[in-house]
Design an enzyme around this catalytic site. Structure first.
Site, PDB file in Angstrom:
ATOM      1  N   ASN A  40       1.188  -1.259  -0.039  1.00  0.00           N
ATOM      2  CA  ASN A  40       0.318  -0.134  -0.226  1.00  0.00           C
ATOM      3  C   ASN A  40       0.853   1.250  -0.471  1.00  0.00           C
ATOM      4  OD1 ASN A  40      -1.544   2.596   1.378  1.00  0.00           O
ATOM      5  ND2 ASN A  40      -3.085   0.885   1.766  1.00  0.00           N
TER       6      ASN A  40
ATOM      7  N   ASP B 135      -0.202   4.792   0.239  1.00  0.00           N
ATOM      8  CA  ASP B 135      -0.186   5.320   0.362  1.00  0.00           C
ATOM      9  C   ASP B 135       0.608   6.340   1.181  1.00  0.00           C
ATOM     10  OD1 ASP B 135      -3.538   4.603  -0.446  1.00  0.00           O
ATOM     11  OD2 ASP B 135      -4.239   4.435   1.785  1.00  0.00           O
ATOM     12  N   HIS B 136       0.911   6.230   1.303  1.00  0.00           N
ATOM     13  CA  HIS B 136       2.117   6.633   2.648  1.00  0.00           C
ATOM     14  C   HIS B 136       3.161   7.923   2.240  1.00  0.00           C
ATOM     15  CE1 HIS B 136      -0.450   6.700   6.267  1.00  0.00           C
ATOM     16  NE2 HIS B 136      -0.598   4.660   5.897  1.00  0.00           N
TER      17      HIS B 136
ATOM     18  N   ARG C 221       3.393  18.543   1.610  1.00  0.00           N
ATOM     19  CA  ARG C 221       3.535  19.984   1.623  1.00  0.00           C
ATOM     20  C   ARG C 221       2.602  20.655  -0.038  1.00  0.00           C
ATOM     21  NH1 ARG C 221       8.447  22.464   3.455  1.00  0.00           N
ATOM     22  NH2 ARG C 221       7.868  21.579   5.705  1.00  0.00           N
TER      23      ARG C 221
ATOM     24  N   HIS D  12      -5.962   3.503  -1.612  1.00  0.00           N
ATOM     25  CA  HIS D  12      -6.751   3.829  -0.168  1.00  0.00           C
ATOM     26  C   HIS D  12      -7.455   5.613  -0.580  1.00  0.00           C
ATOM     27  CE1 HIS D  12      -9.982   3.917   3.480  1.00  0.00           C
ATOM     28  NE2 HIS D  12     -10.474   4.828   2.188  1.00  0.00           N
TER      29      HIS D  12
ATOM     30  N   ARG E 269      -8.998   7.987  -0.957  1.00  0.00           N
ATOM     31  CA  ARG E 269     -10.505   8.578   0.186  1.00  0.00           C
ATOM     32  C   ARG E 269     -11.195   9.917  -0.414  1.00  0.00           C
ATOM     33  NH1 ARG E 269      -9.978   7.463   5.730  1.00  0.00           N
ATOM     34  NH2 ARG E 269      -8.565   6.028   6.370  1.00  0.00           N
TER      35      ARG E 269
ATOM     36  N   ARG F 280      -6.694  12.262   1.299  1.00  0.00           N
ATOM     37  CA  ARG F 280      -5.609  13.447   2.504  1.00  0.00           C
ATOM     38  C   ARG F 280      -4.507  13.021   1.798  1.00  0.00           C
ATOM     39  NH1 ARG F 280      -6.482   9.899   7.971  1.00  0.00           N
ATOM     40  NH2 ARG F 280      -8.884  10.863   7.450  1.00  0.00           N
ATOM     41  N   HIS F 281      -4.228  11.857   0.794  1.00  0.00           N
ATOM     42  CA  HIS F 281      -3.201  11.164   0.588  1.00  0.00           C
ATOM     43  C   HIS F 281      -3.554  10.164  -1.247  1.00  0.00           C
ATOM     44  CE1 HIS F 281      -4.932   6.920   1.878  1.00  0.00           C
ATOM     45  NE2 HIS F 281      -5.333   7.701   2.658  1.00  0.00           N
TER      46      HIS F 281
ATOM     47  N   GLU G   9      -9.117  -0.008  -2.608  1.00  0.00           N
ATOM     48  CA  GLU G   9      -9.952   0.545  -1.072  1.00  0.00           C
ATOM     49  C   GLU G   9     -10.476   1.368  -1.148  1.00  0.00           C
ATOM     50  OE1 GLU G   9      -7.053   0.697   2.099  1.00  0.00           O
ATOM     51  OE2 GLU G   9      -6.188  -1.433   1.728  1.00  0.00           O
TER      52      GLU G   9
ATOM     53  N   THR H  47      -6.301   6.496  10.444  1.00  0.00           N
ATOM     54  CA  THR H  47      -6.455   5.444   9.540  1.00  0.00           C
ATOM     55  C   THR H  47      -8.111   4.669   9.243  1.00  0.00           C
ATOM     56  OG1 THR H  47      -5.534   3.723   8.813  1.00  0.00           O
ATOM     57  CG2 THR H  47      -4.797   4.079  11.312  1.00  0.00           C
ATOM     58  N   THR H  48      -8.135   3.828   8.514  1.00  0.00           N
ATOM     59  CA  THR H  48      -9.529   2.477   9.003  1.00  0.00           C
ATOM     60  C   THR H  48      -8.931   2.319  10.288  1.00  0.00           C
ATOM     61  OG1 THR H  48      -9.008   2.308   6.104  1.00  0.00           O
ATOM     62  CG2 THR H  48     -10.921   1.097   7.840  1.00  0.00           C
TER      63      THR H  48
ATOM     64  N   GLU I 230     -10.841  -9.605   3.676  1.00  0.00           N
ATOM     65  CA  GLU I 230      -9.391  -8.927   4.452  1.00  0.00           C
ATOM     66  C   GLU I 230      -9.752  -8.859   5.272  1.00  0.00           C
ATOM     67  OE1 GLU I 230      -7.140  -5.460   2.251  1.00  0.00           O
ATOM     68  OE2 GLU I 230      -6.306  -5.601   4.725  1.00  0.00           O
TER      69      GLU I 230
ATOM     70  N   HIS J 115      -3.467  -4.903   8.033  1.00  0.00           N
ATOM     71  CA  HIS J 115      -3.392  -3.338   9.423  1.00  0.00           C
ATOM     72  C   HIS J 115      -2.588  -3.689   9.790  1.00  0.00           C
ATOM     73  CE1 HIS J 115      -4.744   0.494  10.041  1.00  0.00           C
ATOM     74  NE2 HIS J 115      -5.917   0.719   9.155  1.00  0.00           N
TER      75      HIS J 115
ATOM     76  N   GLY K  76       1.465  -1.184   4.188  1.00  0.00           N
ATOM     77  CA  GLY K  76       1.518   0.573   3.960  1.00  0.00           C
ATOM     78  C   GLY K  76       2.068   0.538   4.484  1.00  0.00           C
ATOM     79  N   HIS K  77       2.031   1.467   5.591  1.00  0.00           N
ATOM     80  CA  HIS K  77       2.528   1.903   7.095  1.00  0.00           C
ATOM     81  C   HIS K  77       4.262   1.497   7.339  1.00  0.00           C
ATOM     82  CE1 HIS K  77       3.595   4.319  10.654  1.00  0.00           C
ATOM     83  NE2 HIS K  77       3.625   4.994   9.566  1.00  0.00           N
TER      84      HIS K  77
HETATM   85  N1  PXP Z   1      -5.693  -3.262   4.743  1.00  0.00           N
HETATM   86  C1  PXP Z   1      -6.967  -1.919   4.049  1.00  0.00           C
HETATM   87  C2  PXP Z   1      -8.017  -2.737   4.345  1.00  0.00           C
HETATM   88  C3  PXP Z   1      -6.344  -1.000   4.699  1.00  0.00           C
HETATM   89  O1  PXP Z   1      -7.387   0.270   4.819  1.00  0.00           O
HETATM   90  C4  PXP Z   1      -4.927  -0.684   4.677  1.00  0.00           C
HETATM   91  C5  PXP Z   1      -4.610   0.543   5.190  1.00  0.00           C
HETATM   92  O2  PXP Z   1      -5.017   1.763   4.242  1.00  0.00           O
HETATM   93  C6  PXP Z   1      -4.047  -1.615   5.023  1.00  0.00           C
HETATM   94  C7  PXP Z   1      -4.644  -2.673   4.297  1.00  0.00           C
HETATM   95  C8  PXP Z   1      -2.738  -1.196   5.217  1.00  0.00           C
HETATM   96  O3  PXP Z   1      -2.311  -1.074   6.613  1.00  0.00           O
HETATM   97  P1  PXP Z   1      -1.360  -0.449   7.138  1.00  0.00           P
HETATM   98  O4  PXP Z   1      -0.956   1.233   6.641  1.00  0.00           O
HETATM   99  O5  PXP Z   1      -1.118  -0.149   8.648  1.00  0.00           O
HETATM  100  O6  PXP Z   1      -0.361  -1.590   6.881  1.00  0.00           O
END
Ligand code: PXP
Length: 240
Positions: free
Chosen positions: A7, A9-10, A18, A43, A45, A49-50, A70, A100-101, A151, A190, A212-213
């Protein structure tokens, strides 16, 4: 062998801090694929935001593995998904104030809108799944509604310790077994990290992890390819 969806997103979060053009989540996705990721997840949103709409369109063009979107189950996201046609969609709950979710979608309570979303998007050939808590009733409801994958939310497992963590792992295992026995593909994700992912990767019914994170956090220090390679190395220990 369990697959890895990355993922990105970050990466977009850093750019949006910025309102700049760098770093580009599309570049990050390409590097993740080159390092061996099996899929790319974003994702989109409501508050953007990202990830932005343009990111999604570019990713659709560039991703060679599999693009997993997502999204919340509603008309705005349905229209975007229909025009972009990702390979797969994972329906998630979304609260504007959340960082976050926060947990799985309530499939039982949200049946009507989920069904409407599936009816619109499944005929386009998009594989649709639902992010659920490790709860047998939710897994059963997901199967009844006709999705192809779930998931399982690993957030509580990841944040807990000791007996509580073992109990949460047990719940995840039971839901994975149930869903798999009903023919659903089972993914999980997650709050997974290099340190807590292995017991989840070792669940034989789980086919893909979405992370992701923690990967992006490490990529800031060691680079995207190294961060993905290191996560692949950990989860591949599950098969050995
Ligand atoms: N799965 C889902 C459904 C999520 O919403 C997210 C966060 O966007 C992730 C996985 C990934 O989570 P993390 O960033 O904590 O790894």
């Amino acid at each position: 062998m369990v697959k890895l969806g990355v993922n990105v997103d970050h990466v977009a979060n850093i750019r949006q801090a910025r309102k700049s053009v760098e770093p580009d989540p599309v570049y990050a996705a390409m590097l993740a694929e080159l390092a061996g990721a099996d899929g790319i997840t974003v994702h989109l949103r409501h508050d953007r935001r990202h990830i932005q709409d343009d990111d999604l369109r570019l990713l659709r063009k560039q991703v060679r593995t599999k693009l997993n979107l997502e999204m919340a189950a509603d008309d705005e996201m349905c229209a975007i998904a229909a025009s972009v046609a990702p390979d797969m969609i994972t329906l998630v709950p979304e609260r504007p104030e959340e960082i976050t979710t926060e947990g799985g979608l309530d499939v039982i309570g949200q049946q009507k809108i989920i069904r409407k979303t599936i009816d619109k998007l499944a005929p386009l050939g998009i594989k649709i799944g639902i992010f659920i808590d490790p709860d047998k009733n939710q897994a059963q409801a997901a199967q009844d509604i006709g999705v192809k994958h779930i998931e399982i939310h690993t957030g509580i497992y990841a944040k807990s310790k000791g007996e509580h963590q073992q109990a949460e792992l047990h719940k995840i295992i039971k839901v994975a077994e149930l869903a798999d026995s009903h023919g659903l593909e089972v993914n999980a994700g997650h709050d997974l990290t290099y340190y807590n992912v292995l017991p989840i990767a070792e669940i034989p019914q789980i086919s893909e992890l979405n992370i992701g994170h923690n990967i992006i956090a490490r990529a800031v220090l060691v680079g995207m390819e190294q961060a993905v390679l290191q996560m692949l190395k950990v989860i591949q220990r599950a098969g050995s």
